[in-house]
Enzyme design. Sequence first.
Site, PDB file in Angstrom:
ATOM      1  N   ASP A   1       0.869  -1.176   0.000  1.00 21.32           N
ATOM      2  CA  ASP A   1       0.000   0.000   0.000  1.00 21.32           C
ATOM      3  C   ASP A   1       0.907   1.228   0.000  1.00 21.32           C
ATOM      4  O   ASP A   1       1.994   1.167  -0.551  1.00 21.32           O
ATOM      5  CB  ASP A   1      -0.955  -0.043   1.196  1.00 21.32           C
ATOM      6  CG  ASP A   1      -2.272   0.689   0.941  1.00 21.32           C
ATOM      7  OD1 ASP A   1      -2.212   1.877   0.599  1.00 21.32           O
ATOM      8  OD2 ASP A   1      -3.344   0.088   1.084  1.00 21.32           O
TER       9      ASP A   1
ATOM     10  N   HIS B   1       1.332   2.196  -3.319  1.00 19.88           N
ATOM     11  CA  HIS B   1       0.309   3.041  -3.948  1.00 19.88           C
ATOM     12  C   HIS B   1       0.782   4.474  -4.067  1.00 19.88           C
ATOM     13  O   HIS B   1       0.311   5.218  -4.925  1.00 19.88           O
ATOM     14  CB  HIS B   1      -0.989   2.986  -3.136  1.00 19.88           C
ATOM     15  CG  HIS B   1      -1.665   1.652  -3.181  1.00 19.88           C
ATOM     16  ND1 HIS B   1      -2.850   1.393  -2.524  1.00 19.88           N
ATOM     17  CD2 HIS B   1      -1.330   0.498  -3.796  1.00 19.88           C
ATOM     18  CE1 HIS B   1      -3.212   0.145  -2.740  1.00 19.88           C
ATOM     19  NE2 HIS B   1      -2.294  -0.423  -3.507  1.00 19.88           N
TER      20      HIS B   1
END
Length: 476
Positions: free
Chosen positions: A290, A324
């Site tokens: 993430d 991300h």
Amino acid sequence: MNVFESLKCNSIFLVITSLFLSCGGKVTDASNSPWERMDLIVKSIPQAKFLENSYNVIDYGAIADGVTINTVAFEKAIKACAENGGGKVIVPTGKFLTGAIHLESNVNLHLEDNAEILFSTNPKDYPIVHTSWEGTELMNYSPLIYAKNKTNVAITGKGTLNGQANSANWWVWSGGKSYGWEKGIPSQNDPANREVLVDMAEKGVPVEERIFGEGRYLRPNFIEFFECNTVLIKDVKVINAPFWILHPMKSNNIIIDSVTVNSHGPNNDGCDPEYSQNVIIKNCIFNTGDDCIAIKSGRDADGRRVALPSKNIIVQNCKMIDGHGGVVIGSEISAGVNNVFVENCIMDSPNLDRAIRIKTNSKRGGVIEDVYVRNLDVGTVKECVLKLNMFYNVYGSQTGNFIPVIRNVILENVKVKEAGKYGVWAEGYKESPVENIVLKNVNIEKADSIYLLKNVKNFNFINTYINGKKVESIKN
């Protein structure tokens, strides 16, 4: 002095210092130079210091076979260390299996070079404590390493912290098919779990009554310092995390130095300072499932209840690989974020979506301002270099009556080879445009499109080139 009093005192110190500099005339006005302000913040952060005493977990019954559960041995060693004024709790060479580790003030949990702590994948080894999950406070499984209301505490050494999470245990709770979930397997997405927690917060249910844990499938954070002051995390390697990895929560004076995070599970953010102030993240490597770094300040009503912005966050000399985003602000950001400084970082991976990102929406709200970035070397990112988005939406409807503010963001001296879809992507509201943005000395060699800009104001491109073309400023 508790951590909230310390936060206030530190803020007063910085204000007085800036006023002194501006009135004295002998030093450049700190209010006019963000990087001088950053230097003041760095100098104000105390260093964790410990007695020379050492307490080897072996001496308290720990067995390094990777099979025997050593929770009690760790607890005894930490207790002895704390009761004698503090020092180092030594984890020597070997593999030590344990449940939750709860740290005390003046204790440095030190992993020797070939030491590895293996954390149990049995949820029963993690007692219910006051913690946070995706920006909402609750009573839930203890983080794997946890400290609450502690001062002068550390995790150091070149050993490994292994959460042992994978698609057979913690990760499957995410409800993601790529992490082993199949229809019929319980997960955090079941109606009685995540949605109930968010609803409790919206209704103002006291935190002590938001009791989760067994049967609710909300994964624990890996390392959480909750309402702590003067914290050091240095040199360790962290792998295979159940959930968020390094989580300073309502804490002050945090130094995270030369830490390697390599964990590609769901919601595996590398570092999430939340409601925290005076945080330095330096010389680290993030390779994550993430966001590499995601600065937080609470979700929706819970963030507005706490009303403690994250501020004075400094990121220096780090390397971001997969993730991300490289440095991200949001999306749990309702109490706001300000005074963020990012410098001298390398970001490069076809699996890194963005370099710098701010994400919020009208349900989150929040004022995000004074973000300064310089000297980035960006190889490849998948979507864009800079993304400023007031319409972030990942869990269905995310609209409300709390229009966010994004303003005063500066990027300078940034080199990019491939930016993906856009060089820059910014979307605001007509009544609250993304405003006062500067890209100075930025060169993006390749992007599918120069930018996507909606409802922006005073968007300045100074000596900035995308696809070899000089970009003109937008003043509306």
